[in-house]
Scaffold this active site. Structure first.
Site, PDB file in Angstrom:
ATOM      1  N   ASP A  28      62.349  10.543   4.364  1.00 56.95           N
ATOM      2  CA  ASP A  28      62.705   9.386   5.193  1.00 56.95           C
ATOM      3  C   ASP A  28      61.834   9.320   6.454  1.00 56.95           C
ATOM      4  O   ASP A  28      61.414  10.355   6.979  1.00 56.95           O
ATOM      5  CB  ASP A  28      64.187   9.507   5.584  1.00 56.95           C
ATOM      6  CG  ASP A  28      64.758   8.186   6.063  1.00 56.95           C
ATOM      7  OD1 ASP A  28      64.077   7.150   5.963  1.00 56.95           O
ATOM      8  OD2 ASP A  28      65.903   8.195   6.562  1.00 56.95           O
ATOM      9  N   GLY A  29      61.619   8.093   6.916  1.00 52.91           N
ATOM     10  CA  GLY A  29      60.937   7.907   8.203  1.00 52.91           C
ATOM     11  C   GLY A  29      59.539   7.314   8.096  1.00 52.91           C
ATOM     12  O   GLY A  29      58.830   7.214   9.101  1.00 52.91           O
ATOM     13  N   GLU A  75      68.966   0.864  -4.120  1.00 58.06           N
ATOM     14  CA  GLU A  75      69.230  -0.032  -2.975  1.00 58.06           C
ATOM     15  C   GLU A  75      67.934  -0.554  -2.347  1.00 58.06           C
ATOM     16  O   GLU A  75      67.948  -1.547  -1.613  1.00 58.06           O
ATOM     17  CB  GLU A  75      70.042   0.705  -1.886  1.00 58.06           C
ATOM     18  CG  GLU A  75      71.499   0.992  -2.265  1.00 58.06           C
ATOM     19  CD  GLU A  75      71.661   2.104  -3.300  1.00 58.06           C
ATOM     20  OE1 GLU A  75      70.861   3.066  -3.280  1.00 58.06           O
ATOM     21  OE2 GLU A  75      72.570   1.997  -4.148  1.00 58.06           O
ATOM     22  N   ASN A  76      66.813   0.121  -2.626  1.00 59.96           N
ATOM     23  CA  ASN A  76      65.539  -0.301  -2.008  1.00 59.96           C
ATOM     24  C   ASN A  76      65.054  -1.663  -2.508  1.00 59.96           C
ATOM     25  O   ASN A  76      64.162  -2.262  -1.911  1.00 59.96           O
ATOM     26  CB  ASN A  76      64.436   0.752  -2.210  1.00 59.96           C
ATOM     27  CG  ASN A  76      64.615   1.991  -1.350  1.00 59.96           C
ATOM     28  OD1 ASN A  76      64.150   3.073  -1.699  1.00 59.96           O
ATOM     29  ND2 ASN A  76      65.280   1.849  -0.202  1.00 59.96           N
TER      30      ASN A  76
HETATM   31  C1  FPP Z   1      62.148   6.084   3.395  1.00 61.92           C
HETATM   32  O1  FPP Z   1      61.458   5.738   4.557  1.00 61.92           O
HETATM   33  C2  FPP Z   1      61.174   6.241   2.324  1.00 61.92           C
HETATM   34  C3  FPP Z   1      61.157   5.464   1.217  1.00 61.92           C
HETATM   35  C4  FPP Z   1      62.107   4.376   0.957  1.00 61.92           C
HETATM   36  C5  FPP Z   1      60.117   5.662   0.201  1.00 61.92           C
HETATM   37  C6  FPP Z   1      59.586   7.051   0.057  1.00 61.92           C
HETATM   38  C7  FPP Z   1      58.340   6.980  -0.697  1.00 61.92           C
HETATM   39  C8  FPP Z   1      57.273   7.769  -0.497  1.00 61.92           C
HETATM   40  C9  FPP Z   1      57.232   8.909   0.419  1.00 61.92           C
HETATM   41  C10 FPP Z   1      56.036   7.517  -1.240  1.00 61.92           C
HETATM   42  C11 FPP Z   1      56.280   7.180  -2.662  1.00 61.92           C
HETATM   43  C12 FPP Z   1      55.825   8.242  -3.544  1.00 61.92           C
HETATM   44  C13 FPP Z   1      55.627   8.003  -4.837  1.00 61.92           C
HETATM   45  C14 FPP Z   1      55.136   9.064  -5.715  1.00 61.92           C
HETATM   46  C15 FPP Z   1      55.890   6.669  -5.384  1.00 61.92           C
HETATM   47  P1  FPP Z   1      61.805   4.366   5.252  1.00 61.92           P
HETATM   48  O2  FPP Z   1      60.839   3.343   4.773  1.00 61.92           O
HETATM   49  O3  FPP Z   1      63.233   4.014   5.025  1.00 61.92           O
HETATM   50  O4  FPP Z   1      61.535   4.723   6.749  1.00 61.92           O
HETATM   51  P2  FPP Z   1      62.317   4.170   8.021  1.00 61.92           P
HETATM   52  O5  FPP Z   1      63.737   4.640   7.883  1.00 61.92           O
HETATM   53  O6  FPP Z   1      61.591   4.803   9.146  1.00 61.92           O
HETATM   54  O7  FPP Z   1      62.190   2.673   8.003  1.00 61.92           O
END
Ligand code: FPP
Length: 253
Positions: A28-29, A75-76
């Site tokens: 996350d983040g 949920e994404n």
């Molecule tokens: C959460 O951060 C992260 C995600 C929803 C996606 C995680 C994906 C990766 C690390 C890369 C994907 C890897 C592959 C192999 C497909 P956020 O976007 O919710 O961050 P925030 O809370 O700071 O907005």
């Protein structure tokens, strides 16, 4: 504790420290990392893939056998289409670029989550990655993509109900172990350690069944900045924890 207890510890001892056999990570983040630099959110996810590569390498080197990472949740889909497409694109690129190397390094790739609803080309790439690494056994990388813990349990319950309806399974034979065998993680140990980055303290529908006895570690670091030192710190915290699985401490019995 009986030896068939699904929550029995599966970690190994390396010198004085215990190495978890299975680590799960909520990466996350990425969005906040990008925002802090005036970059689009997709740039944070791109850097997140680099952090994932570092983590797979480090986990293998310290003796972890299973790594399960939350890459895209059910949920994404609520995110803007451009961001959803960027995450799909990153999975495509990751498989195309890294499959050959991971295959040679003995990594078995599994993608857990709901296959329906994924674009056809991604479903085909995922099948190819799983097929080409199926005989590897040194290290298992589970990529949770279009994954939700409740969806996984409901899907398992549907498949099990169909087997009960056909007479293949008796209702009285439905145990925790039988239900677990219908999950995407069938035949894998439960995560010993679950790490979440970015200072949020939630499971967010990740591995709801499997994390029943996982040690939880939360870090403030944003995922794109995660590296081997953070992984080692999580393992050290885990190693200092006492896992009782509902029993009492040794010495108190
Ligand atoms: C959460 O951060 C992260 C995600 C929803 C996606 C995680 C994906 C990766 C690390 C890369 C994907 C890897 C592959 C192999 C497909 P956020 O976007 O919710 O961050 P925030 O809370 O700071 O907005």
């Amino acid at each position: 504790m009986s030896t068939d207890d699904a929550s029995a510890p599966s970690d190994t001892h390396a010198g004085a420290s215990r190495v978890p056999a299975h680590i799960a990570i909520i990466m996350d983040g990425n969005g906040r990392w990008a925002k802090a630099r005036g970059l689009p959110r997709a740039a944070g996810h791109e850097r997140g893939v680099e952090a994932l590569r570092r983590t797979v390498e480090a986990a293998g080197e310290i003796g972890v056998r299973y790594l399960t990472v939350y890459s895209f949740s059910t949920e994404n889909w609520r995110r803007p289409a451009a961001e959803v497409n960027a995450l799909f694109g990153l999975l495509r690129t990751f498989i195309k670029k890294d499959l050959g190397r991971l295959k040679k390094e003995g990594v078995k790739i599994n993608v857990i989550g709901r296959r329906e609803g994924l674009p056809d080309d991604i479903a085909m790439l995922v099948e190819k990655a799983e097929r080409e690494t199926a005989s590897n056994s040194d290290f298992v990388l589970n990529i949770a993509f279009n994954y939700g813990g409740r969806e996984e349990i409901a899907r398992a319950a549907r498949a099990l109900s169909a087997d009960v309806a056909s007479g293949a399974v008796l209702p009285s034979d439905v145990t925790e172990e039988v239900l677990a065998s219908y999950l995407d993680t069938a035949d894998m140990p439960d995560p010993d350690l679950l790490v979440r980055t970015s200072g949020e303290y939630r499971l967010s529908n990740f591995l709801l069944w499997q994390a029943a006895y996982s040690e939880l570690v939360f870090f403030d670091v944003l995922w794109p900045d995660f590296d081997r030192a953070w992984l080692e710190k999580a393992v050290a915290i885990y190693s200092d924890r006492e896992r009782r699985f509902g029993a009492v401490s040794t010495g108190d019995a």
